[in-house]
Design a protein around this motif. Structure first.
Motif, PDB file in Angstrom:
ATOM      1  N   ASP A 270      84.195  19.279  -0.602  1.00  0.00           N
ATOM      2  CA  ASP A 270      84.910  18.539  -1.644  1.00  0.00           C
ATOM      3  C   ASP A 270      84.681  17.041  -1.523  1.00  0.00           C
ATOM      4  O   ASP A 270      84.874  16.298  -2.488  1.00  0.00           O
ATOM      5  N   LEU A 271      84.303  16.609  -0.326  1.00  0.00           N
ATOM      6  CA  LEU A 271      84.134  15.199   0.001  1.00  0.00           C
ATOM      7  C   LEU A 271      82.875  15.049   0.844  1.00  0.00           C
ATOM      8  O   LEU A 271      82.480  15.984   1.551  1.00  0.00           O
ATOM      9  N   VAL A 272      82.264  13.847   0.798  1.00  0.00           N
ATOM     10  CA  VAL A 272      81.094  13.582   1.642  1.00  0.00           C
ATOM     11  C   VAL A 272      81.273  12.251   2.362  1.00  0.00           C
ATOM     12  O   VAL A 272      81.931  11.339   1.856  1.00  0.00           O
ATOM     13  N   MET A 273      80.673  12.162   3.566  1.00  0.00           N
ATOM     14  CA  MET A 273      80.748  10.916   4.339  1.00  0.00           C
ATOM     15  C   MET A 273      79.437  10.684   5.093  1.00  0.00           C
ATOM     16  O   MET A 273      79.336  10.928   6.293  1.00  0.00           O
ATOM     17  N   PRO A 274      78.409  10.196   4.409  1.00  0.00           N
ATOM     18  CA  PRO A 274      77.121   9.969   5.086  1.00  0.00           C
ATOM     19  C   PRO A 274      77.216   8.934   6.194  1.00  0.00           C
ATOM     20  O   PRO A 274      78.044   8.023   6.158  1.00  0.00           O
ATOM     21  N   ASP A 275      76.345   9.098   7.177  1.00  0.00           N
ATOM     22  CA  ASP A 275      76.193   8.152   8.278  1.00  0.00           C
ATOM     23  C   ASP A 275      74.951   7.311   7.995  1.00  0.00           C
ATOM     24  O   ASP A 275      73.909   7.834   7.610  1.00  0.00           O
ATOM     25  N   PHE A 276      75.035   6.002   8.212  1.00  0.00           N
ATOM     26  CA  PHE A 276      73.963   5.110   7.786  1.00  0.00           C
ATOM     27  C   PHE A 276      72.662   5.325   8.533  1.00  0.00           C
ATOM     28  O   PHE A 276      71.582   5.128   7.973  1.00  0.00           O
ATOM     29  N   MET A 277      72.732   5.751   9.802  1.00  0.00           N
ATOM     30  CA  MET A 277      71.476   5.912  10.534  1.00  0.00           C
ATOM     31  C   MET A 277      70.769   7.210  10.166  1.00  0.00           C
ATOM     32  O   MET A 277      69.603   7.403  10.506  1.00  0.00           O
ATOM     33  N   ARG A 278      71.466   8.106   9.465  1.00  0.00           N
ATOM     34  CA  ARG A 278      70.844   9.368   9.056  1.00  0.00           C
ATOM     35  C   ARG A 278      70.559   9.414   7.552  1.00  0.00           C
ATOM     36  O   ARG A 278      69.577  10.007   7.136  1.00  0.00           O
ATOM     37  N   ILE A 279      71.411   8.817   6.761  1.00  0.00           N
ATOM     38  CA  ILE A 279      71.234   8.906   5.310  1.00  0.00           C
ATOM     39  C   ILE A 279      70.089   8.035   4.828  1.00  0.00           C
ATOM     40  O   ILE A 279      69.537   8.251   3.747  1.00  0.00           O
ATOM     41  N   GLY A 280      69.696   7.029   5.632  1.00  0.00           N
ATOM     42  CA  GLY A 280      68.595   6.155   5.240  1.00  0.00           C
ATOM     43  C   GLY A 280      69.006   4.717   5.051  1.00  0.00           C
ATOM     44  O   GLY A 280      68.429   4.009   4.218  1.00  0.00           O
ATOM     45  N   GLY A 281      70.010   4.262   5.830  1.00  0.00           N
ATOM     46  CA  GLY A 281      70.434   2.870   5.750  1.00  0.00           C
ATOM     47  C   GLY A 281      71.055   2.552   4.399  1.00  0.00           C
ATOM     48  O   GLY A 281      71.651   3.404   3.739  1.00  0.00           O
ATOM     49  N   VAL A 282      70.897   1.311   3.960  1.00  0.00           N
ATOM     50  CA  VAL A 282      71.451   0.876   2.681  1.00  0.00           C
ATOM     51  C   VAL A 282      70.728   1.565   1.521  1.00  0.00           C
ATOM     52  O   VAL A 282      71.359   2.041   0.567  1.00  0.00           O
ATOM     53  N   THR A 283      69.411   1.648   1.595  1.00  0.00           N
ATOM     54  CA  THR A 283      68.648   2.296   0.522  1.00  0.00           C
ATOM     55  C   THR A 283      69.050   3.756   0.373  1.00  0.00           C
ATOM     56  O   THR A 283      69.312   4.238  -0.741  1.00  0.00           O
ATOM     57  N   GLY A 284      69.120   4.469   1.479  1.00  0.00           N
ATOM     58  CA  GLY A 284      69.529   5.871   1.422  1.00  0.00           C
ATOM     59  C   GLY A 284      70.947   6.030   0.907  1.00  0.00           C
ATOM     60  O   GLY A 284      71.248   6.951   0.148  1.00  0.00           O
ATOM     61  N   TRP A 285      71.852   5.133   1.347  1.00  0.00           N
ATOM     62  CA  TRP A 285      73.238   5.195   0.870  1.00  0.00           C
ATOM     63  C   TRP A 285      73.301   5.026  -0.639  1.00  0.00           C
ATOM     64  O   TRP A 285      74.003   5.777  -1.329  1.00  0.00           O
TER      65      TRP A 285
END
Length: 366
Positions: A270-285
């Motif tokens: 129902d909710l998501v919480m990406p981590d910056f070192m895995r999602i791709g930093g600012v670009t991935g976020w």
């Protein structure tokens, strides 16, 4: 003012290890020392972008530091356009795969590139991204690990008062589920019914145990139940999400925006919480938050509160920022929290500089 054209010259990565004031005691691990990799992305024009990585395990730095240096050498001389740098870094690692340490290294480089670009523009990152400096709602995630209920309840009061927080995260997964329930009850008594409580199992349960325990928690009015089962079990998460009234939270282990999309396509949460070192930093976020926004899914951050605060100001379905001050000892001017909101400093870039004396005191050799 015109945005200065920057050229990537080099990348410097330095490993440090900090003691944790409140050691991590979770079902799957106990951690007393927190590793950080400090990244300085230097440009030919004299602007330096800064970021850090938190790889959990000290020995992981033996692989990530050389990877960052290799990426710096491979990309030297390129124009510092963060999206292009991100794509070049990922594609250079195609044959070893986009997930794992490949993505982590590319993510660290990406965060430093965005910081450099915003510094060159003379504006905070959130402004460069099209937003404004302002408050970001945060919950305190600095403690409340697997200790006895009374100690957790006392710590909850201290964590609330660190910044006037209105949300706190507890970790569960003790051998006896009744002690988990007693801990929640003790925390409720200590901080009041109005406190928003998040629960994290840290992937510690199998499906049978997850069903039993999550249904026990379902009547308690929790903000969310996080990662009850192993992170890539999207089918199991979808089954739990369909059964529970309490929102199911996952996402800190998504490697890139496509994994977030795959999870949402399967109704795995129902909710998501990406981590910056895995999602791709600012670009991935930014790519991930667009997917979440299009599907109406609230999105929260995981670790990296400094970068997180900036991107949350331009995120359509921004939910909660996870506040952890584990990197504060090596920051020249740590971020502040007031009234439960993180306070973004009105400084160019992300607004992070290193306390070099502290860096020297905590530096390690690999």
């Amino acid at each position: 003012m015109p945005l200065e054209r920057l050229t990537l010259r080099s990348v410097r990565a330095r490993p440090v290890v900090l003691p944790l004031e409140r050691p991590i005691v979770a079902r799957i691990a106990t951690i007393t020392r927190w590793p950080l990799i400090l990244i300085d992305l230097e440009t030919e024009e004299g602007v330096t972008g800064r970021a850090y990585l938190e790889p959990y395990l000290e020995h992981a730095m033996r692989y990530l530091v050389p990877a960052l240096h290799d990426l710096g050498r491979a990309l030297a001389g390129r124009r510092l356009a963060p999206v292009e740098i991100y794509e070049a870094a990922r594609k250079s690692l195609h044959f070893v795969g986009y997930a794992g340490q490949s993505m982590i290294a590319a993510s660290g480089l990406d965060m430093a590139a965005w910081d450099a670009l915003a510094r060159a523009a003379g504006v905070p990152l959130c402004v460069l991204l099209g937003g404004s400096v302002g408050p970001v709602r945060s919950y305190n995630s600095n403690g409340l690990w697997l200790r006895e209920p009374a100690a957790v309840a006392d710590e909850a009061v201290a964590l609330r008062d660190e910044g006037g927080f209105t949300g706190l995260k507890l970790r569960l997964g003790r051998d006896d589920a009744r002690i988990d329930l007693a801990t929640i009850e003790a925390v409720r008594r200590s901080v009041g019914e109005e406190m928003r409580l998040m629960i994290d199992f840290n992937q510690g349960l199998d499906m049978a145990e997850a069903r039993r325990r999550c249904h026990m928690l379902d009547p308690l009015g929790l903000e969310w139940i996080e990662e009850p089962v192993v992170y890539d079990n999207f089918r199991g998460c979808a089954a739990l999400a369909s059964e529970l009234k309490t929102p199911l939270q996952i996402g800190e282990n998504f490697y890139g925006p496509r994994e977030l999309h795959a999870a949402l396509a399967m109704n795995a949460c129902d909710l998501v919480m990406p981590d910056f070192m895995r999602i791709g930093g600012v670009t991935g976020w930014m790519r991930a938050q667009a997917i979440a926004g299009a599907m109406g899914i609230p999105i929260s951050t995981h670790l990296y509160p400094e970068v997180a605060a900036h991107v949350m100001r331009v995120t359509e379905t921004a939910h909660w920022l996870e506040w952890q001050n584990w990197a504060d000892p090596i920051l020249a001017e740590p971020y502040a929290v007031a009234g439960g909101d993180i306070v973004i400093p009105d400084r160019p870039g992300v607004g992070m500089d290193w306390n070099e004396d502290a860096v020297a005191a905590h530096a390690v050799s690999l």
